[in-house]
Write a protein that holds these residues in place. Structure first.
Motif, short mmCIF file in Angstrom:
data_model
loop_
_atom_site.label_atom_id
_atom_site.label_comp_id
_atom_site.label_asym_id
_atom_site.label_seq_id
_atom_site.Cartn_x
_atom_site.Cartn_y
_atom_site.Cartn_z
N LYS A 172 0.86 -1.19 0.00
CA LYS A 172 0.00 0.00 0.00
C LYS A 172 0.89 1.23 0.00
CE LYS A 172 -4.10 -1.92 2.02
NZ LYS A 172 -5.27 -1.67 2.77
N ASP A 173 0.51 2.21 -0.84
CA ASP A 173 1.30 3.44 -0.89
C ASP A 173 0.84 4.40 0.19
OD1 ASP A 173 -1.09 4.44 -1.82
OD2 ASP A 173 -0.36 4.92 -3.82
N LYS A 174 1.42 5.60 0.22
CA LYS A 174 1.12 6.57 1.28
C LYS A 174 -0.33 7.04 1.25
CE LYS A 174 2.73 10.37 -1.56
NZ LYS A 174 3.74 11.36 -1.77
N ASP A 175 -1.00 6.90 0.09
CA ASP A 175 -2.41 7.28 -0.02
C ASP A 175 -3.35 6.14 0.33
OD1 ASP A 175 -1.60 9.78 -0.93
OD2 ASP A 175 -1.55 9.10 -3.02
N GLY A 176 -2.80 4.97 0.64
CA GLY A 176 -3.63 3.82 1.01
C GLY A 176 -4.06 2.98 -0.18
N LYS A 177 -3.54 3.28 -1.36
CA LYS A 177 -3.89 2.54 -2.57
C LYS A 177 -3.06 1.27 -2.64
CE LYS A 177 -4.35 3.18 -7.52
NZ LYS A 177 -4.11 4.08 -8.64
N THR A 178 -3.69 0.14 -2.91
CA THR A 178 -3.00 -1.14 -2.99
C THR A 178 -2.43 -1.33 -4.39
OG1 THR A 178 -4.53 -2.07 -1.38
CG2 THR A 178 -3.24 -3.63 -2.68
N HIS A 179 -1.17 -1.76 -4.43
CA HIS A 179 -0.48 -2.00 -5.70
C HIS A 179 -0.06 -3.46 -5.76
CE1 HIS A 179 -0.01 2.27 -6.72
NE2 HIS A 179 0.08 2.45 -5.42
N TYR A 180 -0.05 -4.02 -6.99
CA TYR A 180 0.41 -5.37 -7.24
C TYR A 180 1.46 -5.29 -8.34
CZ TYR A 180 -3.80 -6.69 -4.75
OH TYR A 180 -4.78 -6.83 -3.81
N SER A 181 2.58 -5.98 -8.14
CA SER A 181 3.66 -5.92 -9.13
C SER A 181 4.55 -7.13 -8.98
CB SER A 181 4.47 -4.64 -8.93
OG SER A 181 5.57 -4.62 -9.80
N ASP A 182 5.37 -7.37 -10.03
CA ASP A 182 6.36 -8.41 -9.93
C ASP A 182 7.69 -7.86 -9.42
OD1 ASP A 182 6.88 -6.93 -12.16
OD2 ASP A 182 7.45 -8.63 -13.41
N ILE A 183 7.75 -6.55 -9.16
CA ILE A 183 8.93 -5.90 -8.61
C ILE A 183 8.54 -5.30 -7.27
CG2 ILE A 183 10.63 -4.09 -8.97
CD1 ILE A 183 10.05 -4.35 -11.96
N PRO A 184 9.28 -5.62 -6.19
CA PRO A 184 8.91 -5.06 -4.89
C PRO A 184 9.21 -3.57 -4.83
CG PRO A 184 10.96 -6.28 -4.71
CD PRO A 184 10.43 -6.50 -6.10
N PRO A 185 8.50 -2.80 -4.00
CA PRO A 185 8.78 -1.38 -3.88
C PRO A 185 10.12 -1.17 -3.17
CG PRO A 185 7.24 -2.02 -2.20
CD PRO A 185 7.43 -3.22 -3.08
N PRO A 186 10.75 0.02 -3.35
CA PRO A 186 12.06 0.23 -2.73
C PRO A 186 12.00 0.30 -1.21
CG PRO A 186 11.31 2.21 -3.83
CD PRO A 186 10.35 1.14 -4.17
N SER A 187 10.87 0.67 -0.65
CA SER A 187 10.78 0.77 0.81
C SER A 187 9.35 0.48 1.24
CB SER A 187 11.18 2.18 1.27
OG SER A 187 10.28 3.12 0.74
N GLY A 188 9.20 0.20 2.53
CA GLY A 188 7.88 -0.04 3.09
C GLY A 188 7.57 -1.52 3.21
#
Length: 167
Positions: free
Chosen positions: A25-41
C-alpha cells in the motif's frame, strides 16, 4: 512428436508459477500489485518466496540534520525511486517539448522574414525597372504611380531591406 508437444506444454505452464507477485500500500492507502517489490515499506508476497522487509539504515549525526528539516543532497548515492525517475523523465520531456516548440517558432519567424525579404526585393526590382506601374486607390480605382511616389517607395523598400534582410 506428441511427447515433444506435451513436454513443451508442461514447461510453458510452469513458467508463470515461478514468478513472484508482491502487494503493498502506498502513502495514499492505494493497494499495488507488481512483480517488482517497492524500494521501501512493508511488502506482502502473494506468490513466490517472501521478501524480507527493508531495514532502515542507521542514522548518524549528519542525517539527523536532514531529518530535522534540511533538504538532502540531490545525489547521495542511493538509487532513485520509481517516482523520482518518473518525475525527472517528465521534466526532461517538458524541457524537450519546450525547446522543440521554441525552435519551431524560430523557424516560422525565419521563414516569414525570408518571404518578406523576397517580396520587398521583387517590388524594389519592379520599381527600379522604370516600367509604368499602377495601384488601386481607396475608391477601388486604378491609378498610375507618379515619379515622386515611385522614388518614395524605392527609398522605403530599400530601408526595409537594409533593416530586415541581412543576407
Amino acid at each position: 512428436m506428441t511427447r515433444t508437444a506435451v513436454l513443451l506444454l508442461v514447461m510453458l505452464t510452469a513458467l508463470p508459477v515461478a514468478a513472484q507477485i508482491y502487494s503493498w500500500k502506498d502513502k495514499d492507502g492505494k493497494t499495488h500489485y507488481s512483480d517488482i517489490p517497492p524500494p521501501s515499506g512493508p511488502v506482502k508476497t502473494i506468490r513466490g518466496t517472501p521478501v524480507p522487509a527493508p531495514v532502515a539504515p542507521p542514522v548518524d549525526e549528519q542525517e539527523e540534520g536532514k531529518a530535522a528539516g534540511e533538504q538532502p543532497a540531490a545525489d547521495d548515492g542511493k538509487p532513485k525511486t520509481l517516482a523520482e525517475r518518473e518525475e525527472e523523465f517528465r521534466k526532461r520531456r517538458a524541457a524537450e517539448a519546450e525547446a522543440q516548440a521554441k525552435a519551431q517558432q524560430e523557424q516560422e519567424r525565419e521563414a516569414e522574414r525570408q518571404r518578406f525579404c523576397e517580396d520587398a526585393r521583387n517590388q524594389l526590382a519592379a520599381l527600379n525597372s522604370g516600367q509604368r506601374m499602377a495601384r488601386m486607390n481607396a475608391a477601388g480605382e486604378r491609378e498610375f504611380i507618379s515619379d515622386e511616389a515611385r522614388s518614395a517607395d524605392i527609398s522605403r523598400l530599400q530601408r526595409q531591406i537594409d533593416e530586415n534582410c541581412s543576407n
